[in-house]
Scaffold this active site. Structure first.
Site, PDB file in Angstrom:
ATOM      1  N   LYS A  14       0.823  -1.223   0.000  1.00 18.53           N
ATOM      2  CA  LYS A  14       0.000   0.000   0.000  1.00 18.53           C
ATOM      3  C   LYS A  14       0.849   1.261   0.000  1.00 18.53           C
ATOM      4  O   LYS A  14       0.576   2.193  -0.744  1.00 18.53           O
ATOM      5  CB  LYS A  14      -0.927   0.044   1.226  1.00 18.53           C
ATOM      6  CG  LYS A  14      -2.061  -0.914   1.209  1.00 18.53           C
ATOM      7  CD  LYS A  14      -2.987  -0.714   2.395  1.00 18.53           C
ATOM      8  CE  LYS A  14      -2.315  -0.674   3.739  1.00 18.53           C
ATOM      9  NZ  LYS A  14      -1.700  -1.910   4.202  1.00 18.53           N
ATOM     10  N   ARG A  89     -11.812   1.532   8.772  1.00 21.02           N
ATOM     11  CA  ARG A  89     -11.425   0.203   9.253  1.00 21.02           C
ATOM     12  C   ARG A  89     -12.610  -0.594   9.784  1.00 21.02           C
ATOM     13  O   ARG A  89     -12.454  -1.753  10.123  1.00 21.02           O
ATOM     14  CB  ARG A  89     -10.380   0.326  10.356  1.00 21.02           C
ATOM     15  CG  ARG A  89      -9.064   0.783   9.800  1.00 21.02           C
ATOM     16  CD  ARG A  89      -7.944   0.547  10.736  1.00 21.02           C
ATOM     17  NE  ARG A  89      -6.700   0.906  10.055  1.00 21.02           N
ATOM     18  CZ  ARG A  89      -5.517   0.775  10.575  1.00 21.02           C
ATOM     19  NH1 ARG A  89      -5.379   0.303  11.775  1.00 21.02           N
ATOM     20  NH2 ARG A  89      -4.453   1.108   9.888  1.00 21.02           N
ATOM     21  N   ARG A 128      11.278  -6.856   5.375  1.00 21.41           N
ATOM     22  CA  ARG A 128      11.200  -5.438   5.757  1.00 21.41           C
ATOM     23  C   ARG A 128      11.723  -5.246   7.177  1.00 21.41           C
ATOM     24  O   ARG A 128      12.360  -4.241   7.491  1.00 21.41           O
ATOM     25  CB  ARG A 128       9.750  -4.944   5.633  1.00 21.41           C
ATOM     26  CG  ARG A 128       9.578  -3.462   5.920  1.00 21.41           C
ATOM     27  CD  ARG A 128       8.186  -2.988   5.573  1.00 21.41           C
ATOM     28  NE  ARG A 128       7.248  -3.234   6.656  1.00 21.41           N
ATOM     29  CZ  ARG A 128       5.950  -2.940   6.609  1.00 21.41           C
ATOM     30  NH1 ARG A 128       5.438  -2.408   5.516  1.00 21.41           N
ATOM     31  NH2 ARG A 128       5.169  -3.175   7.635  1.00 21.41           N
ATOM     32  N   ARG A 134      11.102  -1.939  12.904  1.00 20.85           N
ATOM     33  CA  ARG A 134       9.795  -2.176  13.531  1.00 20.85           C
ATOM     34  C   ARG A 134       9.779  -3.564  14.142  1.00 20.85           C
ATOM     35  O   ARG A 134       9.961  -4.561  13.436  1.00 20.85           O
ATOM     36  CB  ARG A 134       8.677  -2.062  12.487  1.00 20.85           C
ATOM     37  CG  ARG A 134       8.429  -0.644  12.040  1.00 20.85           C
ATOM     38  CD  ARG A 134       7.330  -0.559  11.011  1.00 20.85           C
ATOM     39  NE  ARG A 134       6.106  -1.226  11.452  1.00 20.85           N
ATOM     40  CZ  ARG A 134       4.958  -1.119  10.813  1.00 20.85           C
ATOM     41  NH1 ARG A 134       4.854  -0.388   9.730  1.00 20.85           N
ATOM     42  NH2 ARG A 134       3.890  -1.760  11.265  1.00 20.85           N
ATOM     43  N   ARG A 146      -1.323 -10.088  12.959  1.00 16.27           N
ATOM     44  CA  ARG A 146      -1.689  -8.818  12.303  1.00 16.27           C
ATOM     45  C   ARG A 146      -2.505  -9.074  11.040  1.00 16.27           C
ATOM     46  O   ARG A 146      -3.480  -8.367  10.759  1.00 16.27           O
ATOM     47  CB  ARG A 146      -0.435  -8.008  11.946  1.00 16.27           C
ATOM     48  CG  ARG A 146       0.227  -7.358  13.138  1.00 16.27           C
ATOM     49  CD  ARG A 146       1.612  -6.819  12.816  1.00 16.27           C
ATOM     50  NE  ARG A 146       1.627  -5.839  11.740  1.00 16.27           N
ATOM     51  CZ  ARG A 146       2.706  -5.560  11.003  1.00 16.27           C
ATOM     52  NH1 ARG A 146       3.850  -6.186  11.226  1.00 16.27           N
ATOM     53  NH2 ARG A 146       2.650  -4.647  10.061  1.00 16.27           N
TER      54      ARG A 146
END
Length: 193
Positions: A14, A89, A128, A134, A146
């Site tokens: 995204k 959401r 990533r 993160r 998630r």
């Protein structure tokens, strides 16, 4: 004005595709995370209310998030359209967004949903995680949770817009250019209509 929602689970691309779509179509990017951080940094009333909730470990309620989206719409009257990222959401947020846009004689034109297999998402996020810093990108169990949370919550949003025949699945695997071209093709079909 052209308004689109870009959907996709964590790691679906995204962020990469949003940047390219904004550059091509001149849309205003509305990311609830960015808006929230900006409202807090600018110490707005909504920002301070959100910060106080977050500091207590509570979720920011729909009314606050919707207030921020409404302010962002009001603050960008010259926009050619909006790309909504991370919002809505929930079904309630979808309905509130539709109402906000209707007050401006606007609507969501299309919901583009990036579709990527769970195994590919996990591979991308772990990769990533090597550079993002993160902590939620380097634990496979957290990543799977998630992805499940994403599917649980956003399916109601997709169902909401499916009723209006506005949801289009886009294969989110392949080259960045191939995915971008598929997104553009769907956008241009609707812009021409």
């Amino acid at each position: 004005m052209f308004n689109l929602i870009l959907f996709g689970p964590p790691g679906s691309g995204k962020g990469t595709q949003s940047e390219r779509l904004i550059a091509r179509y001149g849309l205003k990017h509305l990311s609830t995370g960015d808006i929230l951080r900006s409202e807090i940094a600018n110490q707005t009333t909504l920002g301070m209310e959100a910060k106080s909730l977050m500091d207590r470990g509570e979720l920011v309620p729909d009314e606050v998030v919707i207030g921020m989206i409404s302010a962002a719409l009001d603050n960008n009257p010259q926009a050619k359209g909006f790309l909504f990222d991370g919002f809505p959401r929930t079904k309630a947020q979808s309905e509130a967004l539709d109402k906000l846009l209707a007050q401006r004689n606007e609507a969501i034109n299309v919901v583009l949903a990036l579709e990527v297999t769970e195994e590919e998402l996990i591979k991308r996020l772990l990769n990533r995680g090597l550079t993002s810093g993160r902590s939620d990108d380097n634990n496979e169990a957290v990543i799977r949770a998630r992805i499940q949370e994403y599917h649980k919550k956003t399916s109601a949003v997709a169902d909401h817009y499916q009723v209006f025949n506005k949801v289009v699945g886009i294969k989110g695997e392949g080259t960045v250019d191939d995915i971008f071209n598929a997104l553009c093709e769907e956008i241009e079909k609707r812009m021409a209509a």
